[in-house]
Write a protein that holds these residues in place. Structure first.
Motif, PDB file in Angstrom:
ATOM      1  N   VAL A  81       0.774  -1.237  -0.021  1.00 12.12           N
ATOM      2  CA  VAL A  81      -0.018  -0.061  -0.061  1.00 12.12           C
ATOM      3  C   VAL A  81       0.856   1.317   0.083  1.00 12.12           C
ATOM      4  O   VAL A  81       1.744   1.521   0.976  1.00 12.12           O
ATOM      5  CB  VAL A  81      -0.742   0.186   1.283  1.00 12.12           C
ATOM      6  CG1 VAL A  81      -1.791   1.236   1.378  1.00 12.12           C
ATOM      7  CG2 VAL A  81      -1.863  -1.253   1.226  1.00 12.12           C
ATOM      8  N   LEU A  82       0.558   2.070  -1.064  1.00 16.03           N
ATOM      9  CA  LEU A  82       1.291   3.556  -0.983  1.00 16.03           C
ATOM     10  C   LEU A  82       0.258   4.157  -0.141  1.00 16.03           C
ATOM     11  O   LEU A  82      -0.726   4.506  -0.884  1.00 16.03           O
ATOM     12  CB  LEU A  82       1.624   4.011  -2.304  1.00 16.03           C
ATOM     13  CG  LEU A  82       2.162   5.509  -2.599  1.00 16.03           C
ATOM     14  CD1 LEU A  82       3.561   5.481  -1.765  1.00 16.03           C
ATOM     15  CD2 LEU A  82       2.508   5.807  -3.808  1.00 16.03           C
ATOM     16  N   VAL A  83       0.324   4.403   1.091  1.00 13.03           N
ATOM     17  CA  VAL A  83      -0.667   5.403   1.824  1.00 13.03           C
ATOM     18  C   VAL A  83      -1.490   6.353   1.306  1.00 13.03           C
ATOM     19  O   VAL A  83      -2.466   6.330   1.099  1.00 13.03           O
ATOM     20  CB  VAL A  83      -0.079   5.392   3.313  1.00 13.03           C
ATOM     21  CG1 VAL A  83      -0.936   6.001   4.314  1.00 13.03           C
ATOM     22  CG2 VAL A  83       0.222   4.139   4.085  1.00 13.03           C
ATOM     23  N   ASP A  84      -0.478   7.182   0.666  1.00 10.53           N
ATOM     24  CA  ASP A  84      -1.292   8.314   0.211  1.00 10.53           C
ATOM     25  C   ASP A  84      -1.985   8.255  -0.956  1.00 10.53           C
ATOM     26  O   ASP A  84      -2.885   8.846  -1.310  1.00 10.53           O
ATOM     27  CB  ASP A  84       0.025   9.503  -0.111  1.00 10.53           C
ATOM     28  CG  ASP A  84      -0.712  10.613  -0.811  1.00 10.53           C
ATOM     29  OD1 ASP A  84      -1.347  11.362  -0.042  1.00 10.53           O
ATOM     30  OD2 ASP A  84      -0.657  11.016  -1.960  1.00 10.53           O
ATOM     31  N   ARG A  85      -1.889   7.074  -1.684  1.00 15.51           N
ATOM     32  CA  ARG A  85      -2.585   6.755  -3.068  1.00 15.51           C
ATOM     33  C   ARG A  85      -3.770   5.877  -3.018  1.00 15.51           C
ATOM     34  O   ARG A  85      -4.466   5.817  -3.763  1.00 15.51           O
ATOM     35  CB  ARG A  85      -1.539   6.409  -4.211  1.00 15.51           C
ATOM     36  CG  ARG A  85      -0.660   7.316  -4.456  1.00 15.51           C
ATOM     37  CD  ARG A  85      -0.958   8.567  -4.768  1.00 15.51           C
ATOM     38  NE  ARG A  85      -0.292   9.495  -5.847  1.00 15.51           N
ATOM     39  CZ  ARG A  85       0.310  10.708  -5.509  1.00 15.51           C
ATOM     40  NH1 ARG A  85       0.190  11.292  -4.216  1.00 15.51           N
ATOM     41  NH2 ARG A  85       1.126  11.165  -6.494  1.00 15.51           N
TER      42      ARG A  85
END
Length: 179
Positions: free
Chosen positions: A53-57
């Protein structure tokens, strides 16, 4: 008998730096939720299906923590956060994922969204949420028999971090024009 100090050895400075980084890692991980995963785990991670997971996206679960976001500029933050991941755990579980691996969530430069420009290894980036949000994510993931991996990146730091702005640590970093 002569007492020998670490600084007297070749590479002693490297050992001091390594020791400082290890101390920082211990201090940071002591602020995170207490998990005895390694002690009680009877499964093998080779059997897990991991979702990175790319948290911001991923998903914006708390618009109140959006700072410096611009959905029209992919070089800016998009608002994804830890609450958004918690909200979508059932979605991930339904796809068969057993583990989620989060991009770095420590305090970053305001213009960074990927977590790789850390300015403070002791705090979560407020755009991603709070320590309470992280504890809730882990608790909810465990209810679903899912694991959470935190990416702790010590080799990426911002030029604006306390480390890089302190002359004591100046030789820890490559010059800005190095390749």
């Amino acid at each position: 008998m002569k007492i020998v100090h670490a600084k007297d050895f070749a590479g002693g400075e490297i050992m001091k730096r390594f020791g400082s980084l290890m101390l920082a890692a211990v201090l940071i991980f002591n602020t995170l939720p207490s998990i005895s995963f390694a002690e009680n785990n009877k499964t093998d991670l080779k059997k897990d299906v991991i979702y990175r997971v790319l948290v911001d996206r991923f998903f914006d679960g708390n618009p109140r923590n959006n700072e410096n976001t611009d959905p029209n500029d992919l070089n800016k933050s998009q608002g994804g956060d830890i609450q958004g991941i918690t909200n979508k755990l059932d979605y991930l579980k339904d796809y068969g994922y057993t583990t989620i691996s989060l991009s770095p969530i420590f305090e970053n430069d305001k213009n960074s969204y990927d977590g790789f420009s850390i300015v403070n290894f002791k705090n979560l980036d407020p755009r991603f949420g709070t320590i309470e949000d992280l504890k809730k994510l882990v608790k909810e993931a465990h209810k679903r028999n899912m694991k959470v991996i935190l990416d702790f990146v010590t080799n990426n730091t911002s030029p604006n971090s306390d480390f890089s702005s302190n002359n004591k640590y100046a030789n820890w970093f490559n010059p800005k024009n190095s390749t």
